[in-house]
Design an enzyme around this catalytic site. Sequence first.
Site, PDB file in Angstrom:
ATOM      1  N   GLY A 216       7.845   2.879 -14.745  1.00 37.42           N
ATOM      2  CA  GLY A 216       7.756   1.735 -13.809  1.00 37.42           C
ATOM      3  C   GLY A 216       6.692   1.924 -12.750  1.00 37.42           C
ATOM      4  O   GLY A 216       6.682   1.219 -11.742  1.00 37.42           O
TER       5      GLY A 216
ATOM      6  N   ILE B   7       5.627   4.629   1.444  1.00 34.86           N
ATOM      7  CA  ILE B   7       5.106   5.202   2.702  1.00 34.86           C
ATOM      8  C   ILE B   7       4.844   4.068   3.699  1.00 34.86           C
ATOM      9  O   ILE B   7       4.142   3.119   3.370  1.00 34.86           O
ATOM     10  CB  ILE B   7       3.764   5.939   2.480  1.00 34.86           C
ATOM     11  CG1 ILE B   7       3.869   6.969   1.356  1.00 34.86           C
ATOM     12  CG2 ILE B   7       3.275   6.585   3.765  1.00 34.86           C
ATOM     13  CD1 ILE B   7       2.539   7.657   1.022  1.00 34.86           C
TER      14      ILE B   7
ATOM     15  N   VAL C 148       0.849  -1.202   0.000  1.00 38.91           N
ATOM     16  CA  VAL C 148       0.000   0.000   0.000  1.00 38.91           C
ATOM     17  C   VAL C 148       0.881   1.247   0.000  1.00 38.91           C
ATOM     18  O   VAL C 148       1.739   1.412   0.865  1.00 38.91           O
ATOM     19  CB  VAL C 148      -0.939   0.035   1.227  1.00 38.91           C
ATOM     20  CG1 VAL C 148      -1.828   1.279   1.186  1.00 38.91           C
ATOM     21  CG2 VAL C 148      -1.785  -1.225   1.306  1.00 38.91           C
TER      22      VAL C 148
ATOM     23  N   LYS D 253      -5.648  -1.811  -2.338  1.00 40.90           N
ATOM     24  CA  LYS D 253      -4.943  -1.205  -1.199  1.00 40.90           C
ATOM     25  C   LYS D 253      -5.922  -0.802  -0.109  1.00 40.90           C
ATOM     26  O   LYS D 253      -5.679  -1.000   1.090  1.00 40.90           O
ATOM     27  CB  LYS D 253      -4.150   0.018  -1.690  1.00 40.90           C
ATOM     28  CG  LYS D 253      -3.026  -0.374  -2.649  1.00 40.90           C
ATOM     29  CD  LYS D 253      -2.490   0.821  -3.413  1.00 40.90           C
ATOM     30  CE  LYS D 253      -1.336   0.427  -4.315  1.00 40.90           C
ATOM     31  NZ  LYS D 253      -1.005   1.435  -5.323  1.00 40.90           N
TER      32      LYS D 253
ATOM     33  N   GLY E 214       3.344   2.333  -1.861  1.00 38.36           N
ATOM     34  CA  GLY E 214       4.775   2.240  -2.190  1.00 38.36           C
ATOM     35  C   GLY E 214       5.692   2.444  -0.997  1.00 38.36           C
ATOM     36  O   GLY E 214       5.745   1.615  -0.093  1.00 38.36           O
TER      37      GLY E 214
HETATM   38  P1  NAP Z   1       7.307  -6.314 -13.068  1.00 33.50           P
HETATM   39  O1  NAP Z   1       8.294  -5.268 -13.393  1.00 33.50           O
HETATM   40  O2  NAP Z   1       6.363  -6.753 -14.116  1.00 33.50           O
HETATM   41  O3  NAP Z   1       8.130  -7.581 -12.531  1.00 33.50           O
HETATM   42  C1  NAP Z   1       7.555  -8.843 -12.369  1.00 33.50           C
HETATM   43  C2  NAP Z   1       8.666  -9.878 -12.310  1.00 33.50           C
HETATM   44  O4  NAP Z   1       8.114 -11.143 -12.059  1.00 33.50           O
HETATM   45  C3  NAP Z   1       9.448  -9.992 -13.612  1.00 33.50           C
HETATM   46  O5  NAP Z   1      10.809 -10.192 -13.325  1.00 33.50           O
HETATM   47  C4  NAP Z   1       8.890 -11.262 -14.273  1.00 33.50           C
HETATM   48  O6  NAP Z   1       9.854 -11.931 -15.067  1.00 33.50           O
HETATM   49  C5  NAP Z   1       8.565 -12.079 -13.037  1.00 33.50           C
HETATM   50  N1  NAP Z   1       7.464 -13.021 -13.268  1.00 33.50           N
HETATM   51  C6  NAP Z   1       6.163 -12.728 -13.507  1.00 33.50           C
HETATM   52  N2  NAP Z   1       5.456 -13.871 -13.657  1.00 33.50           N
HETATM   53  C7  NAP Z   1       6.326 -14.883 -13.501  1.00 33.50           C
HETATM   54  C8  NAP Z   1       6.221 -16.291 -13.543  1.00 33.50           C
HETATM   55  N3  NAP Z   1       5.043 -16.876 -13.783  1.00 33.50           N
HETATM   56  N4  NAP Z   1       7.309 -17.037 -13.316  1.00 33.50           N
HETATM   57  C9  NAP Z   1       8.504 -16.449 -13.095  1.00 33.50           C
HETATM   58  N5  NAP Z   1       8.689 -15.113 -13.027  1.00 33.50           N
HETATM   59  C10 NAP Z   1       7.622 -14.344 -13.236  1.00 33.50           C
HETATM   60  O7  NAP Z   1       6.440  -5.896 -11.800  1.00 33.50           O
HETATM   61  P2  NAP Z   1       6.813  -4.869 -10.653  1.00 33.50           P
HETATM   62  O8  NAP Z   1       6.411  -3.504 -11.052  1.00 33.50           O
HETATM   63  O9  NAP Z   1       8.197  -5.117 -10.175  1.00 33.50           O
HETATM   64  O10 NAP Z   1       5.744  -5.317  -9.533  1.00 33.50           O
HETATM   65  C11 NAP Z   1       5.936  -6.491  -8.789  1.00 33.50           C
HETATM   66  C12 NAP Z   1       4.881  -6.553  -7.685  1.00 33.50           C
HETATM   67  O11 NAP Z   1       5.011  -5.415  -6.845  1.00 33.50           O
HETATM   68  C13 NAP Z   1       3.441  -6.537  -8.199  1.00 33.50           C
HETATM   69  O12 NAP Z   1       2.638  -7.318  -7.355  1.00 33.50           O
HETATM   70  C14 NAP Z   1       3.057  -5.069  -8.069  1.00 33.50           C
HETATM   71  O13 NAP Z   1       1.662  -4.888  -7.900  1.00 33.50           O
HETATM   72  C15 NAP Z   1       3.794  -4.691  -6.814  1.00 33.50           C
HETATM   73  N6  NAP Z   1       4.116  -3.268  -6.670  1.00 33.50           N
HETATM   74  C16 NAP Z   1       4.714  -2.599  -7.694  1.00 33.50           C
HETATM   75  C17 NAP Z   1       5.036  -1.264  -7.522  1.00 33.50           C
HETATM   76  C18 NAP Z   1       5.682  -0.449  -8.612  1.00 33.50           C
HETATM   77  O14 NAP Z   1       5.807   0.757  -8.440  1.00 33.50           O
HETATM   78  N7  NAP Z   1       6.128  -1.057  -9.708  1.00 33.50           N
HETATM   79  C19 NAP Z   1       4.749  -0.631  -6.309  1.00 33.50           C
HETATM   80  C20 NAP Z   1       4.141  -1.360  -5.279  1.00 33.50           C
HETATM   81  C21 NAP Z   1       3.833  -2.680  -5.474  1.00 33.50           C
HETATM   82  P3  NAP Z   1      10.373 -11.276 -16.438  1.00 33.50           P
HETATM   83  O15 NAP Z   1      11.115 -10.047 -16.040  1.00 33.50           O
HETATM   84  O16 NAP Z   1      11.271 -12.308 -17.036  1.00 33.50           O
HETATM   85  O17 NAP Z   1       9.151 -10.986 -17.258  1.00 33.50           O
HETATM   86  N1  HSE Z   2       0.739   0.716  -9.959  1.00 32.60           N
HETATM   87  C1  HSE Z   2       0.803   1.144  -8.610  1.00 32.60           C
HETATM   88  C2  HSE Z   2       0.596   2.636  -8.554  1.00 32.60           C
HETATM   89  C3  HSE Z   2       2.126   0.785  -8.019  1.00 32.60           C
HETATM   90  O1  HSE Z   2       0.692   3.295  -9.595  1.00 32.60           O
HETATM   91  O2  HSE Z   2       0.328   3.161  -7.475  1.00 32.60           O
HETATM   92  C4  HSE Z   2       2.236   1.055  -6.556  1.00 32.60           C
HETATM   93  O3  HSE Z   2       1.404   0.239  -5.808  1.00 32.60           O
END
Ligand code: NAP
Ligand code: HSE
Length: 419
Positions: free
Chosen positions: A180, A129, A125, A198, A127
């Site tokens: 990202g 914070i 929730v 969230k 990021g």
């Molecule tokens: P992302 O960049 O799409 O990274 C996902 C990673 O998981 C990639 O390395 C992908 O591999 C791997 N992956 C996905 N499915 C897979 C599978 N079936 N088997 C093996 N590897 C797999 O996502 P992200 O932005 O880092 O987000 C990750 C999590 O954090 C999500 O739940 C998202 O909601 C949460 N989140 C993200 C942010 C943000 O700002 N980005 C903030 C808060 C929370 P490949 O690289 O080879 O495709």
């Molecule tokens: N996609 C989400 C956002 C990432 O934009 O807030 C952080 O949870």
Amino acid sequence: MVKVGIIGVGTVGTSVAKILKENADIISARAGQEIIVKSGVVRNLKKDRGLDIKLTDNVDDILNDEEIDVVVELMGGVEEPFEIVKRALKSGKAVVTANKALLAYHRYELQAIAKDIAFEYEASVAGGIPIINALRDGLSANHIESIVGIMNGTCNYMMTKMTNDGVDYDSILKEAQDLGYAEADPSFDVGGYDAAHKLLILASIAYGIDAKPEDILIEGIQNVSQDDIAFAKEFGYAIKLLGIAKKDANEVELRVHACLISKDEMIAKIDGVMNAISVVGDKVGETLYYGPGAGGDATASAVVANIIDIARSGKSAPMLGFDKAFDGKLTLKATDDINSKYYLRINVSDKAGVLAKITKIFEDNNISIETMLQRPSLASSANLLISTHIALEKDIQKMIKDMEALEFVNSTPVMIRIV
Ligand code: NAP
Ligand code: HSE
């Protein structure tokens, strides 16, 4: 030494591995021991991630590795990570996740499985914070009266750019993806679902409410146009996507939607990828939490904080802050019973008598108009921009349906709630 396996080395996972390396000195001082990444799981082994950790495409390499103490789930999705996290917990490994979609559906089941094995999710929730920590621990002496905030960085970034620079929706969404901020499927962001995930997590901690996304009102920003932004500017509002949880006697209302907020409110001034969440407790009063809501490093900062906590004690309190929901005392308020002021944009044929017929429909549905503007639109049509006094959600929804049926109303009226 604590050994970590990262399942999902994408935007956030890469930052987690980098922070653990770059800040190793301060991290081991705070954790009381060294923390290293033993391996990571990805789909595409050919992609260069600029990391010197061992990568595999098989989750079993982490789940069956007895040396790994902490599994960090950063792959996204719901059912696949659910199975992986269950397996990790059942084999006694601590788990850290940033996956709010997973928790929106399975947080209570996972809490029951985790028992006293550490399971942390600060980054899920807002990021960077530390809102989970604040709500679960810092405010634990309070009945929580409300939680209202900007909980999606992508939408806030988009609304800021659309408002300040007039940038069009599609190009600004692409920019948020490139930075990202967005989910793998960005319709989760712009459709309001990510903010709802969230909100549900926060509502569990604050109220013990076991609701799923399907149970609550969720709308996104897809219908917000430059006409609405112009109206907002003219009448002293900002448009923000908010998550709202409010306790009223034994009911809690939970909703996510775009809102018109007075420009004087603190939350109206939160721009770009920043998130801000106001939490009102019955003893503490209002508290406000502000910081970057998305992005690799900001999110990884919260993930690594959880890993450090686990390295310190190896255990955690019940993940939601309590063992059982609070006796079922609080129930979810029906969406129909929500009260709000509303803004409507109604595109009508520009001809005699139309305005009178529209105002009559407001009267018939017991809705009182506060302000009204008429703006010429395309040839022989006009946009009516109308704000109302406080009305009931069910009356507004019925009125919108009534309007849709009229031959001089050209498209479904757009509605934004005024907070
Ligand atoms: P992302 O960049 O799409 O990274 C996902 C990673 O998981 C990639 O390395 C992908 O591999 C791997 N992956 C996905 N499915 C897979 C599978 N079936 N088997 C093996 N590897 C797999 O996502 P992200 O932005 O880092 O987000 C990750 C999590 O954090 C999500 O739940 C998202 O909601 C949460 N989140 C993200 C942010 C943000 O700002 N980005 C903030 C808060 C929370 P490949 O690289 O080879 O495709
Ligand atoms: N996609 C989400 C956002 C990432 O934009 O807030 C952080 O949870």
